[in-house]
Design an enzyme around this catalytic site. Structure first.
Site, PDB file in Angstrom:
ATOM      1  N   ALA B  59       0.857  -1.175   0.000  1.00 15.66           N
ATOM      2  CA  ALA B  59       0.000   0.000   0.000  1.00 15.66           C
ATOM      3  C   ALA B  59       0.898   1.231   0.000  1.00 15.66           C
ATOM      4  O   ALA B  59       1.487   1.578   1.014  1.00 15.66           O
ATOM      5  CB  ALA B  59      -0.896  -0.005   1.238  1.00 15.66           C
ATOM      6  N   GLU B  60       1.004   1.866  -1.148  1.00 14.78           N
ATOM      7  CA  GLU B  60       1.974   2.958  -1.274  1.00 14.78           C
ATOM      8  C   GLU B  60       1.599   4.173  -0.438  1.00 14.78           C
ATOM      9  O   GLU B  60       2.466   4.798   0.183  1.00 14.78           O
ATOM     10  CB  GLU B  60       2.148   3.353  -2.742  1.00 14.78           C
ATOM     11  CG  GLU B  60       2.981   2.360  -3.555  1.00 14.78           C
ATOM     12  CD  GLU B  60       2.242   1.071  -3.885  1.00 14.78           C
ATOM     13  OE1 GLU B  60       0.993   1.060  -3.793  1.00 14.78           O
ATOM     14  OE2 GLU B  60       2.905   0.068  -4.228  1.00 14.78           O
ATOM     15  N   GLN B  82       8.246   0.616  -5.091  1.00 20.03           N
ATOM     16  CA  GLN B  82       8.848  -0.480  -5.842  1.00 20.03           C
ATOM     17  C   GLN B  82       9.132  -0.153  -7.310  1.00 20.03           C
ATOM     18  O   GLN B  82      10.177  -0.509  -7.839  1.00 20.03           O
ATOM     19  CB  GLN B  82       7.948  -1.707  -5.734  1.00 20.03           C
ATOM     20  CG  GLN B  82       8.631  -2.974  -6.136  1.00 20.03           C
ATOM     21  CD  GLN B  82       7.946  -4.170  -5.514  1.00 20.03           C
ATOM     22  OE1 GLN B  82       6.773  -4.439  -5.778  1.00 20.03           O
ATOM     23  NE2 GLN B  82       8.641  -4.884  -4.663  1.00 20.03           N
ATOM     24  N   PHE B  83       8.180   0.539  -7.943  1.00 15.74           N
ATOM     25  CA  PHE B  83       8.371   0.989  -9.324  1.00 15.74           C
ATOM     26  C   PHE B  83       7.762   2.374  -9.468  1.00 15.74           C
ATOM     27  O   PHE B  83       6.771   2.702  -8.802  1.00 15.74           O
ATOM     28  CB  PHE B  83       7.697   0.036 -10.319  1.00 15.74           C
ATOM     29  CG  PHE B  83       8.481  -1.228 -10.573  1.00 15.74           C
ATOM     30  CD1 PHE B  83       9.481  -1.259 -11.534  1.00 15.74           C
ATOM     31  CD2 PHE B  83       8.229  -2.372  -9.841  1.00 15.74           C
ATOM     32  CE1 PHE B  83      10.205  -2.420 -11.762  1.00 15.74           C
ATOM     33  CE2 PHE B  83       8.947  -3.537 -10.064  1.00 15.74           C
ATOM     34  CZ  PHE B  83       9.951  -3.556 -11.034  1.00 15.74           C
ATOM     35  N   ASP B  84       8.354   3.153 -10.409  1.00 15.36           N
ATOM     36  CA  ASP B  84       7.890   4.521 -10.680  1.00 15.36           C
ATOM     37  C   ASP B  84       6.371   4.649 -10.799  1.00 15.36           C
ATOM     38  O   ASP B  84       5.763   5.531 -10.229  1.00 15.36           O
ATOM     39  CB  ASP B  84       8.566   5.040 -11.955  1.00 15.36           C
ATOM     40  CG  ASP B  84       8.766   3.929 -12.986  1.00 15.36           C
ATOM     41  OD1 ASP B  84       7.806   3.173 -13.223  1.00 15.36           O
ATOM     42  OD2 ASP B  84       9.883   3.805 -13.520  1.00 15.36           O
ATOM     43  N   GLY B  85       5.751   3.711 -11.550  1.00 24.36           N
ATOM     44  CA  GLY B  85       4.316   3.828 -11.788  1.00 24.36           C
ATOM     45  C   GLY B  85       3.477   3.552 -10.557  1.00 24.36           C
ATOM     46  O   GLY B  85       2.275   3.810 -10.548  1.00 24.36           O
ATOM     47  N   PHE B  86       4.107   3.052  -9.501  1.00 21.88           N
ATOM     48  CA  PHE B  86       3.360   2.754  -8.270  1.00 21.88           C
ATOM     49  C   PHE B  86       3.360   3.928  -7.296  1.00 21.88           C
ATOM     50  O   PHE B  86       2.810   3.831  -6.200  1.00 21.88           O
ATOM     51  CB  PHE B  86       3.935   1.521  -7.551  1.00 21.88           C
ATOM     52  CG  PHE B  86       4.037   0.277  -8.394  1.00 21.88           C
ATOM     53  CD1 PHE B  86       3.444   0.208  -9.642  1.00 21.88           C
ATOM     54  CD2 PHE B  86       4.717  -0.830  -7.930  1.00 21.88           C
ATOM     55  CE1 PHE B  86       3.554  -0.936 -10.428  1.00 21.88           C
ATOM     56  CE2 PHE B  86       4.822  -1.980  -8.701  1.00 21.88           C
ATOM     57  CZ  PHE B  86       4.241  -2.029  -9.955  1.00 21.88           C
ATOM     58  N   TYR B  88       1.973   6.745  -7.850  1.00 24.81           N
ATOM     59  CA  TYR B  88       0.751   7.562  -7.956  1.00 24.81           C
ATOM     60  C   TYR B  88      -0.240   7.328  -6.811  1.00 24.81           C
ATOM     61  O   TYR B  88      -0.855   8.286  -6.336  1.00 24.81           O
ATOM     62  CB  TYR B  88       0.097   7.378  -9.324  1.00 24.81           C
ATOM     63  CG  TYR B  88       1.035   7.720 -10.470  1.00 24.81           C
ATOM     64  CD1 TYR B  88       1.635   8.977 -10.536  1.00 24.81           C
ATOM     65  CD2 TYR B  88       1.351   6.797 -11.458  1.00 24.81           C
ATOM     66  CE1 TYR B  88       2.517   9.296 -11.553  1.00 24.81           C
ATOM     67  CE2 TYR B  88       2.243   7.117 -12.488  1.00 24.81           C
ATOM     68  CZ  TYR B  88       2.825   8.365 -12.522  1.00 24.81           C
ATOM     69  OH  TYR B  88       3.694   8.681 -13.527  1.00 24.81           O
ATOM     70  N   PRO B  89      -0.445   6.099  -6.341  1.00 23.26           N
ATOM     71  CA  PRO B  89      -1.343   5.953  -5.184  1.00 23.26           C
ATOM     72  C   PRO B  89      -0.852   6.713  -3.945  1.00 23.26           C
ATOM     73  O   PRO B  89      -1.644   7.002  -3.052  1.00 23.26           O
ATOM     74  CB  PRO B  89      -1.345   4.438  -4.920  1.00 23.26           C
ATOM     75  CG  PRO B  89      -0.986   3.829  -6.236  1.00 23.26           C
ATOM     76  CD  PRO B  89      -0.022   4.797  -6.871  1.00 23.26           C
ATOM     77  N   HIS B 129       5.725   0.239 -15.278  1.00 18.12           N
ATOM     78  CA  HIS B 129       7.049  -0.032 -14.708  1.00 18.12           C
ATOM     79  C   HIS B 129       8.135   0.820 -15.368  1.00 18.12           C
ATOM     80  O   HIS B 129       9.308   0.545 -15.201  1.00 18.12           O
ATOM     81  CB  HIS B 129       7.420  -1.505 -14.877  1.00 18.12           C
ATOM     82  CG  HIS B 129       6.649  -2.446 -14.001  1.00 18.12           C
ATOM     83  ND1 HIS B 129       5.294  -2.606 -14.101  1.00 18.12           N
ATOM     84  CD2 HIS B 129       7.045  -3.267 -13.003  1.00 18.12           C
ATOM     85  CE1 HIS B 129       4.886  -3.501 -13.210  1.00 18.12           C
ATOM     86  NE2 HIS B 129       5.931  -3.909 -12.519  1.00 18.12           N
TER      87      HIS B 129
END
Lengths: 377, 344
Positions: B59-60, B82-86, B88-89, B129
């Site tokens: 849970a970011e 963990q990754f750039d696209g994660f 956003y949350p 990712h």
């Protein structure tokens, strides 16, 4: 482990409002509750009077806040009328060194934690974003983003664990916040790490114009056990029940057993904020029904029934309430806006060259008006 | 001096920071037993234990939000997204909470968080990712933004970020995680300064992150063609070290900025505008930007078409030098409307 009030799986969060733990009925009669009573066996008349005084002060300041906004002295005000018991009762159960993360409506929590008159109005007046020193008052600045503070409380509690401290952290939020991801993530983290945190949901039935049934189809306290967190649904207009439940929850968290969750079922008697018009979305008869459950009247009735009420006490509270309201008004009217370049202050803790350059340029621009001001004199 | 991959250099940086300050706590998904999906935190759980290397729920917002609470308590959390696209949350917690709490409280609350983000593309990854979200964070006051391009900087700047009393978003190019470089573990150079990665005198080529490698390749190719390119690695995206940049542009009179992220309202737009403000009278040609297209990050088989490569950079270099180059594509857009219907 089971200090939880059994919930009927068909319960309705809006209509089953009497499915709550309670110690004082709406008419002021004292009732027994096996779970709650042991937590308030030390509460004598003097203590009850203190609770009455606190709630009266909160109401007085709240009324003054609305008036100041109507008179153009404040940009906005978020009234908490009707929720004094939930705020005062729970906050009075805490130790001064516990750390509280409130939402913007927790005026009563702030006052109990030691907020000064200026702390109550300066941010609504737009002079500063946050007023008091969070570390000194051990209370985070009121949170506007719905539910964000629940995670902060959990993180703080994780810090307490690492320091082997004896404090707890507390997150206050409303029923609307329980729809937010942050509150749900907060419960996951709190439960997984057994963080010493208490969640207090003030279910005031309305998230602006959205009724609680848009947030929940089952009483909100029923969610916490699904996260592995014991919970209690209490009468939020019963200050004694709120005190007792919070003492239970705080003790649970402090003992190392992990988080606890309270749902205080109450009602927001006023608008969401002074910009809102609740007559557009709620029925006058609901308001009337809830007025009958008023937390302050209820405690007054109990004190009278127990012969713990006298005119001198009543007058003393009224005087103190007037004094505090006047001090709040005074703080608002005598607020001094900071100097122009203060808009750049404290964006960063360490020098940031881009912002320093912008500040310099804006300062030079403002200096260009110095001659005009000189002429005007 | 040690020869280390960037991932190992970052791990060393974390270990040093944790040994130096017991208030440093790491949090993230899979960072403990697994050592992180890129193994940056490898071995840290064994050395520092689960109270300081925290495997979190997935849970970011939760990771960043609880780090805020730890910072209130006086800890210095280092979180791994963990990754750039994660990221956003967690956006609300970063831009509304982490970035603003110091300002909101008149400096009474400090948020010395470091938010590490494995970043950008070129590794053939799945959707979400390979994102380049740096402009969002550069645009947010209260945050510092760092993008590293070599193991030495990774080691030094990560330690600086953790020691900094401000929140730092720290971008680590995935494409370079396993590339080795010399690392001086005693380096203590100051934070926030750009680095002249290759000196030159004809064109200033500004970039950051993995794109530094591409820019250096372009400069080497141009050299064979008799063109001397000065490559500047920004390293700090907020604040940008305009002293170093402006000094270079005043010498070369020509500037190209390149990055993987889309161009619209991106770093290149900002850097070029700021350089025009400072160096307009020194410019010999309109500045150029060479960026990723303004498209969602494409599928892996097409990503080479998106990432600005050596040839696209050299094409722009030719343009700022006034040499034959491909058309800009802007030609058709320059029309003078003669009638009302022409401006529809």
């Amino acid at each position: 482990m089971t200090t939880m009030h059994t919930l009927n799986p068909t319960a309705d969060p809006a209509t089953d409002i009497d499915e709550v733990a309670r110690l004082i009925r709406a008419d002021g009669t004292r009732v027994c509750d096996g779970e709650l009573d042991p937590w308030v066996d030390d509460v004598d008349h003097a203590f009850l009077r203190d609770l009455y005084r606190d709630m009266s002060l909160v109401r007085s300041v709240d009324t003054e806040g609305v008036a100041l906004q109507r008179q153009g002295q404040l940009g906005l005000w978020a009234p908490c009328r009707g929720q004094e018991a939930a705020q005062v009762g729970t906050a009075r159960a805490l130790r001064p060194d516990d750390f509280v993360f409130p939402s913007y409506r927790e005026l009563g929590v702030g006052l109990v934690r030691g907020a000064e008159p200026a702390d109550v109005v300066l941010s609504w007046r737009g002079e500063v974003h946050a007023t008091y020193d969070p570390q000194r008052m051990r209370t985070a600045p009121p949170q506007i983003i719905i539910g964000a503070q629940s995670l902060h409380a959990v993180g703080y509690a994780m810090g307490i664990q690492r320091d082997r401290g004896g404090e707890i952290a507390v997150a206050y939020f409303g029923d609307g916040a329980t729809s937010q991801g942050d509150v749900n993530e907060a419960m996951v983290f709190a439960s997984s790490f057994a963080a010493p945190v208490v969640f207090v949901c003030s279910n005031n039935q309305w998230a602006i114009s959205e009724p609680v049934t848009v947030q929940a189809r089952f009483p909100i306290a029923g969610r916490a056990p699904g996260f592995g967190i014991p919970s209690m649904r209490i009468d939020g207009n019963d200050v004694l029940a709120c005190l007792a439940a919070m003492r239970w929850a705080a003790d649970h968290a402090r003992s190392g057993a992990g988080p606890a969750f309270l749902e205080a079922v109450t009602y927001r008697m006023g608008p969401h904020t002074t910009s809102d018009d609740p007559t557009r979305y709620r029925a006058p008869e609901d308001l009337e029904a809830w007025a009958q459950r008023d937390p302050i009247m209820r405690l007054e009735a109990l004190l009278k029934a127990e012969d713990a009420w006298d005119d001198a006490f009543e007058a003393g509270v009224a005087d103190r309430a007037d004094e505090l309201a006047a001090a709040v008004r005074d703080a608002a009217l005598h607020a001094r806006s900071r100097e122009p370049l203060a808009v750049f202050d404290d964006v960063y803790a360490e020098p940031h060259t881009a912002l320093a350059a912008q500040r310099r340029r804006f300062g030079a621009y403002l200096d260009g008006f110095a001659d005009d001001e000189e002429d005007a004199r | 001096m040690s020869r280390l991959t960037m991932a190992a250099a970052l791990g060393h940086g974390l270990r040093r920071a944790m040994r130096d300050d017991e208030r440093v706590v790491l949090m993230g998904e899979d960072i403990g037993r697994l050592g992180g999906v890129f193994r940056v935190t490898d071995g840290l759980l064994d050395e520092f234990g689960p109270a300081r290397v925290v495997d979190t729920p997935l849970a970011e917002a939760g990771i960043v939000g609880t780090a805020v609470g730890l910072a209130y308590r006086g800890f210095r959390p280092v979180v791994e997204i963990q990754f750039d696209g994660f990221v956003y949350p967690a956006f609300d917690q970063i831009v509304c909470q982490v970035a603003k709490l110091h300002y909101r409280t008149q400096g009474r609350v400090r948020m010395p968080l470091t938010i590490r983000i494995p970043w950008a593309g070129g590794v053939g990854a799945a959707e979400h990712h390979s994102e380049s979200p740096e402009a969002y964070f550069v645009h947010t006051s209260g945050l510092r933004v760092i993008a590293v391009s070599q193991p030495q900087d990774a080691y030094v700047m990560l330690r600086q970020a953790i020691a900094c009393d401000d929140p730092v978003v720290f971008f680590e190019p995935k494409r370079l995680y396993h590339r080795k470089g010399d690392v001086d573990l005693a380096d203590a150079s100051p934070m926030g300064l750009a680095r002249v990665a290759r000196p030159g005198h004809d064109v200033t080529l500004v970039t950051y992150g993995a794109q530094v490698t591409t820019a250096l390749d372009a400069a080497a190719a141009a050299e064979e063609d008799g063109v001397s390119i000065e490559v500047i690695d920004l390293r700090s995206l907020s604040p940008v070290d305009y002293r170093t940049l402006a000094a270079s542009v005043r010498r070369t009179g020509r500037v190209v900025v390149t990055h993987e992220a889309g161009g619209e309202a991106g770093m290149a737009a900002e850097v070029i505008t700021s350089l025009v403000e400072r160096c307009f009278h020194y410019l010999e040609a309109p500045p150029e930007r060479v960026t990723g297209h303004d498209i969602p990050y494409p599928p892996a088989k097409l990503e080479a078409l998106h990432l600005p490569d050596l040839d696209r950079i050299l094409d722009a270099v030719d343009r700022v030098l006034g040499r034959p180059a491909s058309p800009t594509g802007f030609e058709d857009e320059v029309v003078i409307p003669e009638a009302e219907e022409a401006v529809r």
